[in-house]
Each structure stands twice: as structure tokens, then as C-alpha cells.
Design an enzyme around this catalytic site. Structure first.
Site, PDB file in Angstrom:
ATOM      1  N   HIS A 168       0.804  -1.215   0.000  1.00  0.00           N
ATOM      2  CA  HIS A 168       0.000   0.000   0.000  1.00  0.00           C
ATOM      3  C   HIS A 168       0.838   1.268   0.000  1.00  0.00           C
ATOM      4  O   HIS A 168       0.324   2.335  -0.350  1.00  0.00           O
ATOM      5  CB  HIS A 168      -0.953   0.009   1.205  1.00  0.00           C
ATOM      6  CG  HIS A 168      -2.163  -0.839   1.005  1.00  0.00           C
ATOM      7  ND1 HIS A 168      -2.175  -2.189   1.274  1.00  0.00           N
ATOM      8  CD2 HIS A 168      -3.413  -0.536   0.555  1.00  0.00           C
ATOM      9  CE1 HIS A 168      -3.377  -2.676   1.005  1.00  0.00           C
ATOM     10  NE2 HIS A 168      -4.142  -1.699   0.572  1.00  0.00           N
ATOM     11  N   GLY A 169       2.081   1.180   0.390  1.00  0.00           N
ATOM     12  CA  GLY A 169       2.886   2.391   0.359  1.00  0.00           C
ATOM     13  C   GLY A 169       4.228   2.221   1.024  1.00  0.00           C
ATOM     14  O   GLY A 169       4.445   1.300   1.815  1.00  0.00           O
TER      15      GLY A 169
END
Length: 471
Positions: free
Chosen positions: A319-320
Site C-alpha cells: 500500500h505504500g
């Protein structure tokens, strides 16, 4: 170019649809491919070459794997594909984060690369990887038509934020598909529903979250903190599920059938159940291509726990590039492991309301990790949620915002429950005249009203982010 923009709704989409439906059937893939390139290049003119490289690379690897099936070199081809895909994803997504971590830990001053993240790279990379892996496993035949494979990778309805498509799910539609009036009508209504979720609910809830999250710690009461994180929970749900609805609707108009990506996740009775309902295409991808190949639950409890930790570490960092995303993944791993050990059985025997309260609490706390990225913000916000910052249960600002956004929060609550779909189903299946008349009027009036309200908001508003574009 985002779906909820004047540019997309009144320029790109009408021009594309006219071209798509006017050309002969054997040219529709070409129009869809070229239209998708224009759509992507509008925001990422340089990185379109990166996406095309990934497309061509995995097309070639898939062909080689099938042509040399049963030989040792097919495994080498698979490894090459996986390494190339992970290198590209890792370089653009995590290089600066790793350099910054090295500078912090060792006191160095290595300059950061400063590369912007290519939009949608996490999604289309997972799609091309799943294709090559499926070809290697024998679950799919290698595509021999580069244009059809290019459509699979670059298709604009789901290119930016999913749902993540496995090749076998749409293989037949790449070769032959039809768009009838029923599919077009369903797709248009589904698109409008998603658009309304995005611009009428997510955007306004995002404004509430922005107001609260920007407050200092000594201004945030317990009520304020919980209102804020509930607003963010609604925002990210309506933002992402709204995009998925729009993608599914556009796909239906074009003759495709995309899988569902959300199934009322906030009524889940356990964390395990939540991840069967939230971002279904991602959790399915990790299950099929990471968890099961690692052994799943087939090699004993200790190995299963390790596999869950690995999968959720990867899910978090997917996700990041940030420690908060790693903590977010490990937070869910903790409760999934507890449910495997003993908590799952307790929840099965407990009243349903207990499971839902427990799950919502775990999920709402997880959104604190997900939404706040700066050091110190997460513990400060958690302190406010549990009254450990000394402000107290409520203050005048919390009461003001609560009253101002009360109607919106109630609408959001009802909209994320299956109340509406159950009502529609009952009206549709009813044999009484008034119910049938109400359904027929509603299916025409409600989408039209939502479209008018959404367009009015888009024209007037300036706050229009898509949260999952940054992943």
C-alpha cells in the site's frame, strides 16, 4: 484523469464511447487499447513507456514459458518475469524510502531520487505477474495476440485502482464480447452509483476528516477523535468502492464482466470476514500467489502463523512506502493470527453484535495507522481516541462538527449497510402493484437524480482526490 472530473465525464468518455460503438467488432480492442493509452498518458505521459514495457515483457515471458513448458528453462523464464516486475515496482515505489531510512539510521546524506510514483503501477504489475504465474502453472494459455494482452493490462476502467483482474477472468471477453442494452443500462446505473459515492459522500467526509486531523493534540477530545476516524473510514470506503463501482459499470458497458471488489465490509463479524469483503481482488491475489504457495495452512500451525505474517507484511508495504503501512499490515496480522489460534471460535459462539463491535474497533484503529504518516501523529491520535491526552470526552468544537455533519454521517452509515439493496430486491420481487410501480419509478429517477447532483458537485467543488491513486 479521474473518473469524477469534467474532463473525463464530458470530453474523454463521450468521444471514446462514440468511437468504440461506431467501429466494427474486430476493431474494438484497438480502440479500447488506444483510448486507454490516451487516458493514462494524460496524467503520466512519461510512465506510459514503463507500462508498455511491462506489457511487452510479460507477453514475451508468457509465450516463452508455454513454448518451453516442461523444460527447466520455463522456470527461469518465470523467475525473470517475477524479478523484473518486482524490481520495477520496488525501484519506483520504495527506492526513496529506503534511501531516506539509510540516511536516518547511518547519518548519511545520500540524495533522494525524487521519482514520482507511476499511477496504478501496483495494480497493473500484479495483473501481469498473475498472468505469467498462471501460464507457468497451466491455469491459463499464453496469449498469442499482443493487442488482446495489451487491452488486458492497460484497460482504462480498472487500470488505476482495480479491481485487480486475473487473466482467466476476462480471457473470453478479450476475444469476443457483446454490449446489449441491458448490460449498458446496468453499467450506466452502476457507474452513476459509484460516482455518487465518490463525490457526494467520500469527498464531503474527506473534508470533515481533514478538519479534524489537522487539529493539534490539545484540541482533540475523545468524541472529536472518534468522529474523525469514523469519517475517514467512510471516506476511504466510499472513495475506493465508488471507484470499483465505476470500473465495473464501465466494464459492463464495454461488454466485460469484472469481479466485485467490496461486499459491505463494515458489517463483518471478524477481521477474517472483513478481508473477505474489503478489496477482495487484492486479498484473493495474495492468497493465491503468496499464501498458498508458501504452504497456507497445510504445514502446521506454526508455519501458518509465519505465512500470515509474511502475507500481511507484504500487504502492508504494497500500500505504500512508509512505516505506518508496515504497522498497518502487522496490526491486521496480529488479529488474524489470534482468530486462527482461539479468537475465531469465541466469535462464532458469541452474539453477532459482539463480533461486529470488535471488528469495527480493530478496523477503525487500523485506519489511524493507514491515514497518518508523519512520526508522532499515530500515537498522538490514539491517545486522543482513548482520552489519554487530557482534553476530555468532548468539547464545543466536537459538538459543533458533530451537529454540522450529523446528517451526512447518518446517510453514510445507511449507505454502507445492505439496507438499500435488500429494499430494492424486495420491491423488485414483489408482486403487488404499488411495490412494482415504486421500483420502476425508482430505477429511473434515482440514478438520474444522483447523476445531476454529482455533476453539480463536480462543477462546483475543488476537493476531488482518489485515495487509492497513491498506491
Amino acid at each position: 484523469m479521474v473518473f469524477s472530473s469534467v474532463l473525463f465525464l464530458f470530453r474523454f468518455l463521450p468521444i471514446f464511447m462514440i468511437c468504440y460503438f461506431l467501429v466494427p467488432r474486430n476493431m474494438k480492442n484497438l480502440v479500447l487499447f488506444l483510448g486507454s493509452l490516451v487516458f493514462y498518458a494524460w496524467g503520466e505521459p512519461v510512465y506510459i513507456f514503463l507500462m508498455l514495457f511491462s506489457t511487452i515483457s510479460d507477453f514475451v515471458w508468457g509465450r516463452l514459458i508455454e513454448d518451453y513448458r516442461g523444460k527447466d528453462c520455463s522456470r527461469i523464464f518465470l523467475l525473470c518475469s517475477v524479478v523484473i516486475n518486482l524490481f520495477i515496482l520496488g525501484f519506483f515505489k520504495y527506492a526513496d524510502f529506503l534511501l531516506q531510512t539509510v540516511n536516518t539510521v547511518f547519518g548519511t546524506s545520500i540524495p533522494l531520487l525524487g521519482l514520482p510514483l507511476p499511477i496504478g503501477i501496483s495494480f497493473y504489475t500484479f495483473q501481469t505477474m498473475s498472468y505469467v504465474i498462471d501460464v507457468y502453472r497451466g491455469d491459463a494459455k499464453a496469449q498469442r495476440n499482443i493487442l488482446q494482452f495489451g487491452v488486458y493490462v492497460t484497460m482504462f476502467p480498472q487500470l488505476i485502482a482495480g479491481p485487480i483482474l486475473k487473466y482467466h477472468q476476462i480471457e473470453k471477453y478479450l476475444q469476443e464480447r457483446r454490449s446489449d442494452l441491458d448490460a449498458i443500462s446496468y453499467g450506466a446505473k452502476r457507474f452513476v452509483t459509484g460516482l455518487a459515492k465518490k463525490v457526494l459522500l467520500a469527498n464531503n467526509l474527506g473534508l470533515l476528516w481533514t478538519q479534524i486531523s489537522s487539529l493539534k493534540n490539545d484540541q482533540m477530545s475523545v468524541l472529536m477523535a472518534w468522529i474523525g476516524i469514523v469519517a475517514y473510514a467512510f471516506q476511504i470506503y466510499f472513495d475506493f468502492s465508488g471507484y470499483s463501482d465505476m470500473a465495473i459499470g464501465l466494464g459492463a458497458i464495454l461488454g466485460f464482466h469484472f469481479p466485485e471488489n467490496f461486499n459491505y465490509p463494515y458489517i463483518a463479524t471478524s477481521v477474517t470476514d472483513f478481508w473477505h469483503r474489503w478489496h477482495i481482488s487484492l486479498s484473493t491475489w495474495f492468497k493465491e500467489y503468496v499464501y498458498i504457495p508458501l504452504g497456507g495452512n497445510r504445514k502446521g500451525l506454526a508455519r501458518q502463523i509465519l505465512n500470515i505474517l509474511i502475507v500481511w507484511t507484504l500487504t502492508g508495504i504494497w500500500h505504500g512506502a512508509g512505516w505506518n503501512f508496515l504497522f498497518w499490515g502487522l496490526w491486521f496480522a496480529l488479529f488474524l493470527i489470534l482468530e486462527k489460534l482461539f479468537l475465531g471460535e469465541l466469535l462464532k459462539n458469541a452474539p453477532v453484535v459482539f463480533g461486529r463491535v470488535y471488528t469495527l474497533t480493530v478496523v477503525l484503529i487500523s485506519w489511524v495507522f493507514f491515514a497518518l504518516e508523519k512520526p508522532g501523529e499515530i500515537p498522538a491520535y490514539l491517545q486522543a481516541m482513548f482520552g489519554l491526552n487530557g482534553v476530555g470526552l468532548m468539547n464545543t468544537q466536537a459538538m459543533f462538527l458533530g451537529n454540522e455533519y450529523l446528517v451526512l454521517l447518518i446517510i453514510a452509515l445507511v449507505a454502507c449497510l445492505p439496507v438499500g439493496s435488500l429494499l430494492v430486491h424486495r420491491l423488485k420481487s414483489s408482486k403487488t402493484g404499488p411495490a412494482m410501480a415504486l421500483y420502476r419509478v425508482g430505477e429511473k429517477v434515482i440514478p438520474a437524480a444522483l447523476l445531476i447532483l454529482s455533476v453539480a458537485y463536480i462543477v462546483d467543488a475543488s476537493y476531488n482526490p482518489f485515495l487509492y491513486f497513491r498506491f
